[in-house]
Design an enzyme around this catalytic site. Structure first.
Site, PDB file in Angstrom:
ATOM      1  N   HIS A 148      -7.690  -5.289  -0.867  1.00 18.21           N
ATOM      2  CA  HIS A 148      -6.451  -4.562  -0.611  1.00 18.21           C
ATOM      3  C   HIS A 148      -5.655  -5.130   0.562  1.00 18.21           C
ATOM      4  O   HIS A 148      -4.427  -5.237   0.484  1.00 18.21           O
ATOM      5  CB  HIS A 148      -6.774  -3.094  -0.358  1.00 18.21           C
ATOM      6  CG  HIS A 148      -5.573  -2.213  -0.279  1.00 18.21           C
ATOM      7  ND1 HIS A 148      -4.709  -2.020  -1.326  1.00 18.21           N
ATOM      8  CD2 HIS A 148      -5.070  -1.481   0.747  1.00 18.21           C
ATOM      9  CE1 HIS A 148      -3.733  -1.196  -0.966  1.00 18.21           C
ATOM     10  NE2 HIS A 148      -3.932  -0.855   0.281  1.00 18.21           N
ATOM     11  N   SER A 197       0.820  -1.205   0.000  1.00 19.67           N
ATOM     12  CA  SER A 197       0.000   0.000   0.000  1.00 19.67           C
ATOM     13  C   SER A 197       0.862   1.266   0.000  1.00 19.67           C
ATOM     14  O   SER A 197       1.712   1.445  -0.864  1.00 19.67           O
ATOM     15  CB  SER A 197      -0.951  -0.037   1.198  1.00 19.67           C
ATOM     16  OG  SER A 197      -1.895   1.003   1.137  1.00 19.67           O
ATOM     17  N   ASP A 236      -8.725  -3.038  -6.347  1.00 27.26           N
ATOM     18  CA  ASP A 236      -8.690  -3.968  -5.214  1.00 27.26           C
ATOM     19  C   ASP A 236      -9.509  -3.459  -4.038  1.00 27.26           C
ATOM     20  O   ASP A 236      -9.277  -3.836  -2.911  1.00 27.26           O
ATOM     21  CB  ASP A 236      -7.241  -4.224  -4.779  1.00 27.26           C
ATOM     22  CG  ASP A 236      -6.575  -2.991  -4.173  1.00 27.26           C
ATOM     23  OD1 ASP A 236      -7.208  -1.927  -4.111  1.00 27.26           O
ATOM     24  OD2 ASP A 236      -5.404  -3.103  -3.752  1.00 27.26           O
TER      25      ASP A 236
END
Length: 691
Positions: free
Chosen positions: A646, A264, A593
């Site tokens: 995610h 991320s 995602d």
């Protein structure tokens, strides 16, 4: 004489019996009369009641009050809590335990795979734990206790305002407020679980351990994710410690290069590190031009937010996203209640706007990457995800399966994704020639009698309090904003935040990367304004999930709550498109995602860094590894082993296997090369960026 007495006694008894019988008969008669009278009265009363009902107006339905919403939520939470307690204490343990599936670590160990290259994990925003080292009196008893992550969320309910105060940074410096020190939890425990039972890195760590990884060759690069990236070095020496740790692992593991696995926001944090480590001091780490080539084998980016995420826009603009907007629609008025005085969104916004890291996630590249008022790289597609196929793909070289994409994206009508914020549905669909232009010259603050009073409505405040009502209305006024005009908008509504954060981050595209200004650290986390290291043997992977509706742009409205010290804008959750449209609840969705759109996650590996480009002068090999989302088929499967979400993708067995094989010595070509299910190649071709 005796006979006379007997006669008299008999007569007396007879008369008494007669009297009794007469009295009884009279009582029966009276009772019958009473019953008749009651029947008459009841009939009269019934008639009167009918007349009253005819005369009275119909009873109006009871209005749904804020208190009703609050009681409904509390009742729902209590019912759910008691149900969970019942299941936990009354059901057999075997029914509650999720069956453990053998992970890829067990199978790869049987194949003879063993640990080879040291592995460094780099967590993203929010998922890393934070602990208290110094605080206010309200935080007594919390020394070295977690304020964030790892199951500390009971503190949110016990002392919420105290927690918000300690998680906030100084509004001017972006560093610690006076008397407060909150630091990242070090080690693997810092980000293995976000909450009890909610894994982040735990599944990957466990599988790596199966083939021989442990503390000497596996490290979690914990850092305070609230700070700007350079401030993590200024305050905590986080970048210096990461450099020293990589050098130590390189030497102590037989001079084997390190495999970095960022997730991320940790992806752009590590990109910043790669530039910092080779830059001369005092601004950089002084490792020299060949440091990355010597120490790094591969960078395997999970859910990479290379070009930013639209979620950051809604977070900074109105402290919400699709989930918060949905909750607000389900229980209107609870969080904004004047009676309860919660001011929930205002307090969250005040805290979030002290975190410079969120600004690092704003979309980068402007209209060239994200589109303008009438076009975008995703144009021509609609998110009919209900028909998406979840068939499993094989790991073959350059596996580009566009037929699956066509089943997932059905062309129906156009979505103007380039308009990242639109005020009203017409502003999101009309041609740009029919809309008022958002000119940066209009963004000027004026001190008038209309300004909000900063000291009249409680403690919570945001920078919206310093705007006049006329300025707030001018921002809306049926306008739409692209990622270019968005920055001007944020500078207008949040000038202190943007002034502070833009000293650390940039969101443009470099025209000439040889310009000395790009040696400044504010450009290092933007892949469009910095060069990759001269490390031709290094590999870069873009690994992310696809097939989940992901926030791309928003339809806003003026908030109905006009009281001072409130957020004047909110997502218009009443706006929807047609069936199969990308517009749902005021949010336009694209493929991704659930947090990062495909465009942001995959463009650099698909085009920006593919081959020798001005952003990748040494020609570092790049690979796209997409994982089509497949939700769990039952609750017993937990969060699934084929998830593309995610965070849940950290438990995706296919992704874990890819990481383990590269850590054990495989190359990108040996694990299958590109694996593509989305339209990232077509999107990249539509972007006119000089390479």
């Amino acid at each position: 004489m005796a006979s006379v007495l007997r006669f008299r006694k008999l007569c007396y008894v007879e008369s008494a019996v007669k009297c009794t019988s007469v009295g009884y008969e009279s009582f029966e008669i009276d009772e019958k009369l009473d019953e008749k009278e009651e029947d008459v009265l009841s009939a009269n009363n019934f008639a009167l009641e009918i007349n009253k009902k005819r005369k009275l107006p119909k009873r109006q339905p009871k209005e749904w009050r804020c208190l009703d919403s609050c009681c409904w939520i509390i009742g729902y939470l209590c019912t759910t809590w008691w149900l969970l307690l019942f299941c936990y204490h009354c059901l057999p343990v075997t029914l509650l335990r999720v069956p453990e599936l053998p992970g890829p670590g067990v199978r790869l160990k049987r194949e003879g795979l063993t640990a080879l290259h040291p592995v460094v994990l780099v967590p993203g925003i929010v998922t890393g734990g934070l602990e208290l080292w110094e605080g206010r009196p309200c935080a007594d008893g919390l020394f070295r206790k977690r304020l964030w992550g790892g199951g500390s969320f009971t503190q949110i309910f016990k002392r919420p305002l105290c927690l918000l105060e300690h998680l906030s940074l100084h509004y001017e410096t972006g560093l610690d407020p006076q008397g407060i020190r909150v630091r990242a939890v070090p080690g693997l425990v810092g980000a293995d679980y976000f909450a009890p039972g909610y894994f982040v890195w735990a599944v990957l760590i466990e599988n790596l351990a199966k083939i021989g990884y442990e503390g000497k060759n596996l490290h979690m690069a914990a850092y305070d994710w609230r700070l700007s990236f350079q401030n993590t070095e200024i305050r905590d020496h986080a970048l210096t410690r990461l450099k020293s740790k990589i050098e130590l692992m390189y030497i102590s593991n037989g001079y084997k290069k390190v495999v970095a696995v960022p997730h991320s926001m940790g992806v752009i944090y590590f990109l910043h590190f790669l530039k910092w480590v080779e830059t001369p001091p005092p601004m950089g780490g002084g490792g020299g031009p060949g440091w990355c080539a010597k120490h790094i084998k591969a960078v395997m980016n999970i859910g990479p937010a290379f070009l930013g995420v639209p979620k950051a826009v809604s977070n900074l603009f109105s402290a919400e996203g699709k989930d918060v907007s949905y909750i607000r629609a389900m229980a209107p008025g609870v969080f904004d209640s004047e009676i309860l005085g919660l001011q929930t969104f205002e307090r969250v916004m005040r805290m979030a706007r002290t975190w410079d890291s969120i600004v690092s996630l704003l979309p980068k590249g402007g209209e060239v990457i994200w589109g303008n008022m009438d076009r975008s790289p995703e144009e021509g597609h609609v998110c009919d995800f209900s028909k998406k196929s979840h068939s499993k793909t094989s790991l073959t070289t350059n596996n580009v399966n566009n037929s699956d994409v066509k089943r997932g994206f059905l062309v129906k009508d156009l979505a103007n994704y380039g308009r990242i914020i639109s005020f009203g549905k017409p502003a999101s669909v009309l041609h740009s020639s029919k809309l008022p232009t958002a000119d940066s010259k209009e963004f000027s603050r004026t001190s008038t009698s209309e300004n909000f009073n900063n000291f009249s409505c409680g403690e919570a405040w945001t920078e919206y309090d310093e705007m006049s009502r006329q300025s707030i209305q001018n921002v809306a006024a049926d306008k739409a904003y692209t990622t270019t005009t968005l920055l001007d908008l944020l500078r207008f509504v949040a000038p202190k935040l943007m002034r502070r954060a833009e000293a650390h981050f940039s969101h443009g595209i470099a025209e000439n990367l040889d310009d000395p200004k790009y040696n400044h650290y504010k450009y290092w986390s933007n892949p469009l304004e910095t060069k990759l290291s001269d490390a031709p043997d290094m590999e870069i992977y873009c690994m992310y999930g696809v097939g989940i509706p992901t926030e791309r742009s928003y339809v806003y409205k003026l908030s109905p709550n006009s009281r001072c010290k409130s957020i004047p804008y909110q997502i218009d959750n009443s706006v929807h498109g047609e069936d199969g449209s990308c517009l749902k609840g005021g949010v336009y969705f694209a493929d991704g995602d659930e947090s990062v759109p495909v465009l942001s996650a995959g463009f650099m590996c698909a085009k920006g860094w593919r081959g020798r480009t001005r952003f990748n002068p040494s020609g570092i090999a790049t690979y796209i590894r997409e994982y089509r989302h497949k939700p769990p088929t039952s609750l017993m499967e937990g969060r699934g082993i084929e998830s593309g979400s995610h965070v849940d993708i950290m438990g995706n067995f296919a992704l874990i296997e890819d990481i383990m094989r590269v850590a054990a010595g495989a190359t990108g070509d040996e694990i299958g090369g590109d694996q593509i299910h989305s339209e990232i190649i077509k999107m990249s071709e539509r972007i006119n960026l000089g390479l």
